[in-house]
Write a protein that holds these residues in place. Sequence first.
Motif, PDB file in Angstrom:
ATOM      1  N   GLY A 157     -44.124  58.152  56.674  1.00 28.68           N
ATOM      2  CA  GLY A 157     -44.675  58.632  54.713  1.00 28.68           C
ATOM      3  C   GLY A 157     -44.275  59.583  54.619  1.00 28.68           C
ATOM      4  N   GLY A 158     -44.861  60.848  55.936  1.00 29.81           N
ATOM      5  CA  GLY A 158     -44.554  61.674  55.507  1.00 29.81           C
ATOM      6  C   GLY A 158     -43.411  62.350  54.670  1.00 29.81           C
ATOM      7  N   GLN A 159     -42.652  61.719  56.236  1.00 25.88           N
ATOM      8  CA  GLN A 159     -40.499  62.204  55.535  1.00 25.88           C
ATOM      9  C   GLN A 159     -40.224  61.591  54.710  1.00 25.88           C
ATOM     10  OE1 GLN A 159     -40.127  62.120  60.885  1.00 25.88           O
ATOM     11  NE2 GLN A 159     -39.940  60.622  59.543  1.00 25.88           N
ATOM     12  N   ILE A 160     -40.994  60.342  54.443  1.00 26.79           N
ATOM     13  CA  ILE A 160     -39.837  59.146  53.519  1.00 26.79           C
ATOM     14  C   ILE A 160     -40.340  60.113  52.174  1.00 26.79           C
ATOM     15  CG2 ILE A 160     -40.129  57.584  52.256  1.00 26.79           C
ATOM     16  CD1 ILE A 160     -40.346  56.066  54.431  1.00 26.79           C
ATOM     17  N   THR A 161     -41.614  60.718  52.073  1.00 22.04           N
ATOM     18  CA  THR A 161     -42.231  61.051  50.956  1.00 22.04           C
ATOM     19  C   THR A 161     -41.850  62.467  50.430  1.00 22.04           C
ATOM     20  OG1 THR A 161     -44.261  59.995  51.218  1.00 22.04           O
ATOM     21  CG2 THR A 161     -44.259  62.449  49.234  1.00 22.04           C
ATOM     22  N   LEU A 162     -41.469  62.949  51.664  1.00 18.00           N
ATOM     23  CA  LEU A 162     -40.078  64.471  50.725  1.00 18.00           C
ATOM     24  C   LEU A 162     -38.807  64.921  50.788  1.00 18.00           C
ATOM     25  CD1 LEU A 162     -42.161  66.872  54.160  1.00 18.00           C
ATOM     26  CD2 LEU A 162     -42.745  66.790  51.788  1.00 18.00           C
ATOM     27  N   ASP A 163     -37.794  63.304  51.486  1.00 21.36           N
ATOM     28  CA  ASP A 163     -37.059  63.095  51.297  1.00 21.36           C
ATOM     29  C   ASP A 163     -36.468  62.540  49.997  1.00 21.36           C
ATOM     30  OD1 ASP A 163     -35.810  64.352  53.828  1.00 21.36           O
ATOM     31  OD2 ASP A 163     -36.456  61.790  55.226  1.00 21.36           O
ATOM     32  N   GLY A 164     -37.785  62.027  49.061  1.00 23.80           N
ATOM     33  CA  GLY A 164     -37.646  60.723  48.338  1.00 23.80           C
ATOM     34  C   GLY A 164     -37.308  62.191  47.088  1.00 23.80           C
ATOM     35  N   ILE A 165     -39.200  62.638  46.924  1.00 22.74           N
ATOM     36  CA  ILE A 165     -38.566  64.323  46.157  1.00 22.74           C
ATOM     37  C   ILE A 165     -37.668  65.523  46.092  1.00 22.74           C
ATOM     38  CG2 ILE A 165     -40.005  66.667  46.175  1.00 22.74           C
ATOM     39  CD1 ILE A 165     -42.204  65.426  47.283  1.00 22.74           C
ATOM     40  N   ARG A 166     -36.897  65.191  47.364  1.00 28.27           N
ATOM     41  CA  ARG A 166     -35.281  66.049  47.480  1.00 28.27           C
ATOM     42  C   ARG A 166     -34.056  64.785  46.633  1.00 28.27           C
ATOM     43  NH1 ARG A 166     -35.061  66.442  54.043  1.00 28.27           N
ATOM     44  NH2 ARG A 166     -35.248  69.122  54.126  1.00 28.27           N
ATOM     45  N   ALA A 167     -33.898  63.399  47.079  1.00 32.18           N
ATOM     46  CA  ALA A 167     -33.481  63.261  45.770  1.00 32.18           C
ATOM     47  C   ALA A 167     -33.916  63.396  44.745  1.00 32.18           C
ATOM     48  CB  ALA A 167     -33.172  62.125  46.309  1.00 32.18           C
ATOM     49  N   VAL A 168     -35.315  63.046  43.993  1.00 28.06           N
ATOM     50  CA  VAL A 168     -35.186  63.383  42.467  1.00 28.06           C
ATOM     51  C   VAL A 168     -35.275  64.574  42.052  1.00 28.06           C
ATOM     52  CG1 VAL A 168     -37.427  63.552  41.100  1.00 28.06           C
ATOM     53  CG2 VAL A 168     -37.183  61.499  42.667  1.00 28.06           C
ATOM     54  N   GLN A 169     -35.118  65.229  42.764  1.00 27.61           N
ATOM     55  CA  GLN A 169     -34.151  67.191  42.535  1.00 27.61           C
ATOM     56  C   GLN A 169     -32.852  67.074  42.514  1.00 27.61           C
ATOM     57  OE1 GLN A 169     -36.773  70.001  44.518  1.00 27.61           O
ATOM     58  NE2 GLN A 169     -37.781  70.431  42.801  1.00 27.61           N
ATOM     59  N   HIS A 170     -32.050  65.894  43.104  1.00 28.17           N
ATOM     60  CA  HIS A 170     -30.928  65.704  43.043  1.00 28.17           C
ATOM     61  C   HIS A 170     -30.274  64.658  41.846  1.00 28.17           C
ATOM     62  CE1 HIS A 170     -30.543  66.995  47.919  1.00 28.17           C
ATOM     63  NE2 HIS A 170     -30.600  68.200  47.112  1.00 28.17           N
ATOM     64  N   PHE A 171     -31.086  64.460  41.408  1.00 30.99           N
ATOM     65  CA  PHE A 171     -30.575  63.314  40.180  1.00 30.99           C
ATOM     66  C   PHE A 171     -30.764  64.390  39.346  1.00 30.99           C
ATOM     67  CE2 PHE A 171     -32.336  59.477  37.641  1.00 30.99           C
ATOM     68  CZ  PHE A 171     -31.051  58.847  36.979  1.00 30.99           C
ATOM     69  N   ALA A 172     -29.847  64.346  38.538  1.00 29.37           N
ATOM     70  CA  ALA A 172     -29.371  65.451  37.417  1.00 29.37           C
ATOM     71  C   ALA A 172     -30.254  65.196  36.026  1.00 29.37           C
ATOM     72  CB  ALA A 172     -27.532  65.672  36.970  1.00 29.37           C
TER      73      ALA A 172
END
Length: 393
Positions: A157-172
């Motif tokens: 759950g922690g890993q998915i949370t962090l990767d989700g933040i990364r993805a959102v910050q990549h979404f222009a």
Amino acid sequence: MSMITGVVVGGGTASADTVALPTPLPDRFYDAPRNIAAFKAGDILAVRGRANPAGFFDIRTYQVKFRSTDSQGRPIAAVTTLLVPDRKKLNGPLLSFQHVINANGLECAPSQALWTQDPNIVIREAPALNVVLRQGWTVAIPDHLGPRSAYGAAKLGGQITLDGIRAVQHFAPARVAKSPVGLTGYSGGGMATAWAAALAPTYAPELRIVGAAYGGVPMNLVKMAEGLGYDRPHPAFGLAFAAAIGLSREYPARIPMLEHLSPLGWQLYRGMRNACTFDILRLGAGHDAEQVTTGGIGIFDDESARKVVEENSLSLYPGIPRAPIFEWHSPTDTLIPVSSIDRTIGRYCRAGVRVQRQLTPSPDHMSAAVIGAPQALQYLSDRFNGLPVPSNC
């Protein structure tokens, strides 16, 4: 959120049935691409717009599928639901909200439950989230149990949370590429939040996490399991059994659920395969580990399985968060081991982490969530605004 108590380990190779995988969603958006290994953690795999969930206004809603990593280090596809306010500043605050998900079914995840009319699944935090959305915060709500609904696999759950933040910050279109990030969640959602905060310095060091606010977190899952029906019937035993199913999905080679279930164990196993919170509690109420296994053999008799539970216990993880923390719970909470919270937060304080703790007056696990939530959001607001960081370590 709770932990594993009554499932046993046997020999042989785990199959899809023996790990009770959830029924796949008919929506192909959730499928992982065949070349997923070619992507990095946090890379966007697909995006779609959605109609705003009921109760949300003046926002745009997206769902972002991204590449994350499971508990074995293998690539997986995960999904986060993104709420972008119409009135927001470029690189304004980004809140990752980890909802409480006590479930084995994929339909219980936020990306589904936000649009449901089922009163047993519906997410009731809309009023609170609308408050921060109107302040211009962008809100991401990850399906932090992952594509197998691996309830109990807290580190995942922690890993998915962090990767989700990364993805959102990549979404222009979200315009949050350089946003400060806040994390929040309670109970099972708090566990994903707390793990994300602890993993961030090594797993996602580039993220600018300015604060994490979490409450009611089961810090030691072994101790929690021992209190939820390991050797005597418990009204919340269903949570423990559901977590056994979830962990067996994530660690099939180490926790295969094979032939040692009793008739009652098989009944619960089948009933919980796609169940959400209320059905899990209803099915498991008043049972214990000995009732669901033949010969009274429990999972804690197996060294490998116990080690899995320990690996998902934050109190036993040596990493230290870098971000300041707001932590709240009831000192008389009967569902989670409070002593494990005290020890974990004490270790953080000794390491120099700025921690603000709040003890809520209610002995009830879920009412404490409501009591502490306003202060948690205010704490994150203060971090976004750059105010001095308090600590009562």
